[in-house]
Design a protein around this motif. Sequence first.
Motif, PDB file in Angstrom:
ATOM      1  N   HIS A 104     -18.447 -13.271 -14.835  1.00  0.00           N
ATOM      2  CA  HIS A 104     -18.042 -14.008 -16.029  1.00  0.00           C
ATOM      3  C   HIS A 104     -18.159 -15.523 -15.873  1.00  0.00           C
ATOM      4  CE1 HIS A 104     -15.341 -10.511 -17.654  1.00  0.00           C
ATOM      5  NE2 HIS A 104     -16.623 -10.215 -17.602  1.00  0.00           N
ATOM      6  N   LEU A 105     -17.684 -16.053 -14.759  1.00  0.00           N
ATOM      7  CA  LEU A 105     -17.578 -17.510 -14.636  1.00  0.00           C
ATOM      8  C   LEU A 105     -18.922 -18.230 -14.709  1.00  0.00           C
ATOM      9  CD1 LEU A 105     -15.358 -19.635 -14.387  1.00  0.00           C
ATOM     10  CD2 LEU A 105     -15.662 -19.565 -11.901  1.00  0.00           C
ATOM     11  N   PRO A 106     -19.987 -17.745 -14.053  1.00  0.00           N
ATOM     12  CA  PRO A 106     -21.270 -18.441 -14.187  1.00  0.00           C
ATOM     13  C   PRO A 106     -21.750 -18.539 -15.625  1.00  0.00           C
ATOM     14  CG  PRO A 106     -21.350 -16.941 -12.322  1.00  0.00           C
ATOM     15  CD  PRO A 106     -20.072 -16.650 -13.063  1.00  0.00           C
ATOM     16  N   ARG A 107     -21.452 -17.542 -16.445  1.00  0.00           N
ATOM     17  CA  ARG A 107     -21.879 -17.596 -17.845  1.00  0.00           C
ATOM     18  C   ARG A 107     -21.077 -18.614 -18.642  1.00  0.00           C
ATOM     19  NH1 ARG A 107     -22.206 -11.828 -17.205  1.00  0.00           N
ATOM     20  NH2 ARG A 107     -20.240 -11.494 -18.318  1.00  0.00           N
ATOM     21  N   ILE A 108     -19.868 -18.924 -18.172  1.00  0.00           N
ATOM     22  CA  ILE A 108     -19.018 -19.878 -18.885  1.00  0.00           C
ATOM     23  C   ILE A 108     -19.292 -21.311 -18.443  1.00  0.00           C
ATOM     24  CG2 ILE A 108     -16.629 -20.592 -19.322  1.00  0.00           C
ATOM     25  CD1 ILE A 108     -15.822 -17.661 -18.853  1.00  0.00           C
ATOM     26  N   VAL A 109     -19.346 -21.547 -17.140  1.00  0.00           N
ATOM     27  CA  VAL A 109     -19.435 -22.926 -16.632  1.00  0.00           C
ATOM     28  C   VAL A 109     -20.756 -23.225 -15.938  1.00  0.00           C
ATOM     29  CG1 VAL A 109     -16.932 -22.931 -16.320  1.00  0.00           C
ATOM     30  CG2 VAL A 109     -18.398 -22.480 -14.348  1.00  0.00           C
ATOM     31  N   GLY A 110     -21.634 -22.232 -15.805  1.00  0.00           N
ATOM     32  CA  GLY A 110     -22.884 -22.443 -15.077  1.00  0.00           C
ATOM     33  C   GLY A 110     -22.779 -21.918 -13.652  1.00  0.00           C
ATOM     34  N   ARG A 111     -23.898 -21.464 -13.127  1.00  0.00           N
ATOM     35  CA  ARG A 111     -23.921 -20.795 -11.826  1.00  0.00           C
ATOM     36  C   ARG A 111     -23.408 -21.671 -10.685  1.00  0.00           C
ATOM     37  NH1 ARG A 111     -29.378 -19.395  -8.441  1.00  0.00           N
ATOM     38  NH2 ARG A 111     -28.363 -18.612  -6.570  1.00  0.00           N
ATOM     39  N   HIS A 112     -23.907 -22.897 -10.578  1.00  0.00           N
ATOM     40  CA  HIS A 112     -23.586 -23.722  -9.412  1.00  0.00           C
ATOM     41  C   HIS A 112     -22.131 -24.163  -9.411  1.00  0.00           C
ATOM     42  CE1 HIS A 112     -28.108 -24.487  -9.607  1.00  0.00           C
ATOM     43  NE2 HIS A 112     -27.899 -23.699  -8.573  1.00  0.00           N
ATOM     44  N   ARG A 113     -21.617 -24.540 -10.575  1.00  0.00           N
ATOM     45  CA  ARG A 113     -20.211 -24.945 -10.634  1.00  0.00           C
ATOM     46  C   ARG A 113     -19.299 -23.746 -10.411  1.00  0.00           C
ATOM     47  NH1 ARG A 113     -20.194 -28.524 -16.091  1.00  0.00           N
ATOM     48  NH2 ARG A 113     -21.453 -26.746 -16.765  1.00  0.00           N
ATOM     49  N   ALA A 114     -19.698 -22.591 -10.925  1.00  0.00           N
ATOM     50  CA  ALA A 114     -18.888 -21.383 -10.729  1.00  0.00           C
ATOM     51  C   ALA A 114     -18.797 -21.022  -9.260  1.00  0.00           C
ATOM     52  CB  ALA A 114     -19.478 -20.222 -11.526  1.00  0.00           C
ATOM     53  N   PHE A 115     -19.912 -21.045  -8.567  1.00  0.00           N
ATOM     54  CA  PHE A 115     -19.900 -20.642  -7.163  1.00  0.00           C
ATOM     55  C   PHE A 115     -19.108 -21.623  -6.307  1.00  0.00           C
ATOM     56  CE2 PHE A 115     -23.049 -17.143  -6.206  1.00  0.00           C
ATOM     57  CZ  PHE A 115     -22.961 -16.604  -7.474  1.00  0.00           C
ATOM     58  N   GLU A 116     -19.132 -22.902  -6.671  1.00  0.00           N
ATOM     59  CA  GLU A 116     -18.321 -23.874  -5.917  1.00  0.00           C
ATOM     60  C   GLU A 116     -16.849 -23.541  -6.040  1.00  0.00           C
ATOM     61  OE1 GLU A 116     -15.675 -27.046  -5.223  1.00  0.00           O
ATOM     62  OE2 GLU A 116     -16.300 -26.710  -7.302  1.00  0.00           O
ATOM     63  N   LEU A 117     -16.394 -23.194  -7.230  1.00  0.00           N
ATOM     64  CA  LEU A 117     -14.988 -22.850  -7.430  1.00  0.00           C
ATOM     65  C   LEU A 117     -14.636 -21.549  -6.720  1.00  0.00           C
ATOM     66  CD1 LEU A 117     -14.636 -23.647 -11.241  1.00  0.00           C
ATOM     67  CD2 LEU A 117     -13.815 -25.041  -9.344  1.00  0.00           C
ATOM     68  N   LEU A 118     -15.503 -20.555  -6.833  1.00  0.00           N
ATOM     69  CA  LEU A 118     -15.209 -19.238  -6.273  1.00  0.00           C
ATOM     70  C   LEU A 118     -15.249 -19.213  -4.758  1.00  0.00           C
ATOM     71  CD1 LEU A 118     -17.240 -17.152  -8.861  1.00  0.00           C
ATOM     72  CD2 LEU A 118     -14.762 -17.143  -8.612  1.00  0.00           C
ATOM     73  N   PHE A 119     -16.179 -19.938  -4.165  1.00  0.00           N
ATOM     74  CA  PHE A 119     -16.302 -19.911  -2.715  1.00  0.00           C
ATOM     75  C   PHE A 119     -15.380 -20.906  -2.013  1.00  0.00           C
ATOM     76  CE2 PHE A 119     -20.367 -17.749  -3.579  1.00  0.00           C
ATOM     77  CZ  PHE A 119     -20.250 -16.709  -2.688  1.00  0.00           C
ATOM     78  N   SER A 120     -14.926 -21.931  -2.719  1.00  0.00           N
ATOM     79  CA  SER A 120     -13.981 -22.865  -2.101  1.00  0.00           C
ATOM     80  C   SER A 120     -12.543 -22.383  -2.258  1.00  0.00           C
ATOM     81  CB  SER A 120     -14.121 -24.262  -2.722  1.00  0.00           C
ATOM     82  OG  SER A 120     -13.642 -24.269  -4.065  1.00  0.00           O
ATOM     83  N   GLY A 121     -12.243 -21.695  -3.360  1.00  0.00           N
ATOM     84  CA  GLY A 121     -10.881 -21.249  -3.628  1.00  0.00           C
ATOM     85  C   GLY A 121      -9.936 -22.371  -3.995  1.00  0.00           C
ATOM     86  N   ARG A 122     -10.481 -23.565  -4.259  1.00  0.00           N
ATOM     87  CA  ARG A 122      -9.619 -24.722  -4.507  1.00  0.00           C
ATOM     88  C   ARG A 122      -8.973 -24.667  -5.887  1.00  0.00           C
ATOM     89  NH1 ARG A 122     -11.734 -28.580  -7.899  1.00  0.00           N
ATOM     90  NH2 ARG A 122     -13.963 -28.440  -8.387  1.00  0.00           N
ATOM     91  N   ALA A 123      -7.871 -25.396  -6.016  1.00  0.00           N
ATOM     92  CA  ALA A 123      -7.206 -25.536  -7.306  1.00  0.00           C
ATOM     93  C   ALA A 123      -7.836 -26.690  -8.080  1.00  0.00           C
ATOM     94  CB  ALA A 123      -5.722 -25.782  -7.107  1.00  0.00           C
ATOM     95  N   PHE A 124      -7.763 -26.600  -9.415  1.00  0.00           N
ATOM     96  CA  PHE A 124      -8.268 -27.695 -10.244  1.00  0.00           C
ATOM     97  C   PHE A 124      -7.391 -27.818 -11.483  1.00  0.00           C
ATOM     98  CE2 PHE A 124     -10.601 -23.819 -10.984  1.00  0.00           C
ATOM     99  CZ  PHE A 124     -10.754 -23.691 -12.349  1.00  0.00           C
ATOM    100  N   ASP A 125      -7.358 -29.016 -12.051  1.00  0.00           N
ATOM    101  CA  ASP A 125      -6.408 -29.291 -13.130  1.00  0.00           C
ATOM    102  C   ASP A 125      -7.002 -28.976 -14.498  1.00  0.00           C
ATOM    103  OD1 ASP A 125      -8.101 -31.434 -13.715  1.00  0.00           O
ATOM    104  OD2 ASP A 125      -6.765 -32.950 -12.867  1.00  0.00           O
ATOM    105  N   ALA A 126      -6.172 -29.159 -15.530  1.00  0.00           N
ATOM    106  CA  ALA A 126      -6.572 -28.802 -16.889  1.00  0.00           C
ATOM    107  C   ALA A 126      -7.724 -29.667 -17.386  1.00  0.00           C
ATOM    108  CB  ALA A 126      -5.372 -28.929 -17.828  1.00  0.00           C
ATOM    109  N   LYS A 127      -7.747 -30.933 -16.998  1.00  0.00           N
ATOM    110  CA  LYS A 127      -8.846 -31.794 -17.444  1.00  0.00           C
ATOM    111  C   LYS A 127     -10.179 -31.291 -16.905  1.00  0.00           C
ATOM    112  CE  LYS A 127     -10.577 -36.535 -17.554  1.00  0.00           C
ATOM    113  NZ  LYS A 127     -11.949 -36.099 -17.195  1.00  0.00           N
ATOM    114  N   GLU A 128     -10.212 -30.935 -15.624  1.00  0.00           N
ATOM    115  CA  GLU A 128     -11.453 -30.423 -15.059  1.00  0.00           C
ATOM    116  C   GLU A 128     -11.839 -29.103 -15.715  1.00  0.00           C
ATOM    117  OE1 GLU A 128     -13.626 -29.318 -10.810  1.00  0.00           O
ATOM    118  OE2 GLU A 128     -11.565 -30.078 -10.803  1.00  0.00           O
ATOM    119  N   ALA A 129     -10.845 -28.245 -15.961  1.00  0.00           N
ATOM    120  CA  ALA A 129     -11.120 -26.969 -16.621  1.00  0.00           C
ATOM    121  C   ALA A 129     -11.717 -27.198 -18.010  1.00  0.00           C
ATOM    122  CB  ALA A 129      -9.843 -26.141 -16.715  1.00  0.00           C
ATOM    123  N   TYR A 130     -11.199 -28.188 -18.709  1.00  0.00           N
ATOM    124  CA  TYR A 130     -11.739 -28.515 -20.033  1.00  0.00           C
ATOM    125  C   TYR A 130     -13.153 -29.068 -19.924  1.00  0.00           C
ATOM    126  CZ  TYR A 130     -12.278 -30.734 -24.590  1.00  0.00           C
ATOM    127  OH  TYR A 130     -12.754 -31.113 -25.820  1.00  0.00           O
TER     128      TYR A 130
END
Length: 214
Positions: A152-178
């Motif tokens: 799901h996530l690559p289709r929403i935010v793009g492949r490269h940004r999705a994989f960075e979030l999924l493989f790092s496991g880091r937290a991110f704030d509402a502004k970045e999510a937006y």
Amino acid sequence: MTSAPTEKTGVKYHVRDGIASITMESHPVNAMSLSMIRAIVANFKHAATDPNTRVVVLKSAIPERFSAGLDLARLISEPTEGPRELLQELYINLFDAQYNLGKPSIAAVNGTTRGGGMTLAISCDMIIASNTATFGYPEIDVGVLPAIHFGHLPRIVGRHRAFELLFSGRAFDAKEAYDLGLISKVVADVKFDDAVTDLAKTFASKSEVITRMA
């Protein structure tokens, strides 16, 4: 107001002015058990057939907490709540219920959202978040593969940004999510409840037939 019968699962359902609220309240962080996920799915199914419901809001009654994800401690201590049944409910039955809902659904994210909590939020048609909400996919840090998000996530935010979030496991704030396009709107904490209600009322005011077709 109408209500759907529920067990003591940490989930409540009520309808007012065409808005059905599915409210999570399992202290301290809405960590999800199998029974809790089943209750959420059951309430979405109930909302689909409830003639008094025009829009559904999934929210939390716990300040600054939406959902921390799966209750891993309970999953380990209670083998009857096996991972296969739990993931069936969270990954398949939840999305089937949303697909067949026929009414707009809003995830009202008021705080910390992780792992399975992200699954709950993303299953909805849109996500509105408080400005202090945080998000993340920490499954990789405990040796778990969040398989559905790799689809799901690559289709929403793009492949490269999705994989960075999924493989790092880091937290991110509402502004970045937006900025990523993951959520629809960010609202200040003090205006959050009113903003959710106003948005739901807007959806509820539209043609029921056209909304269902859309």
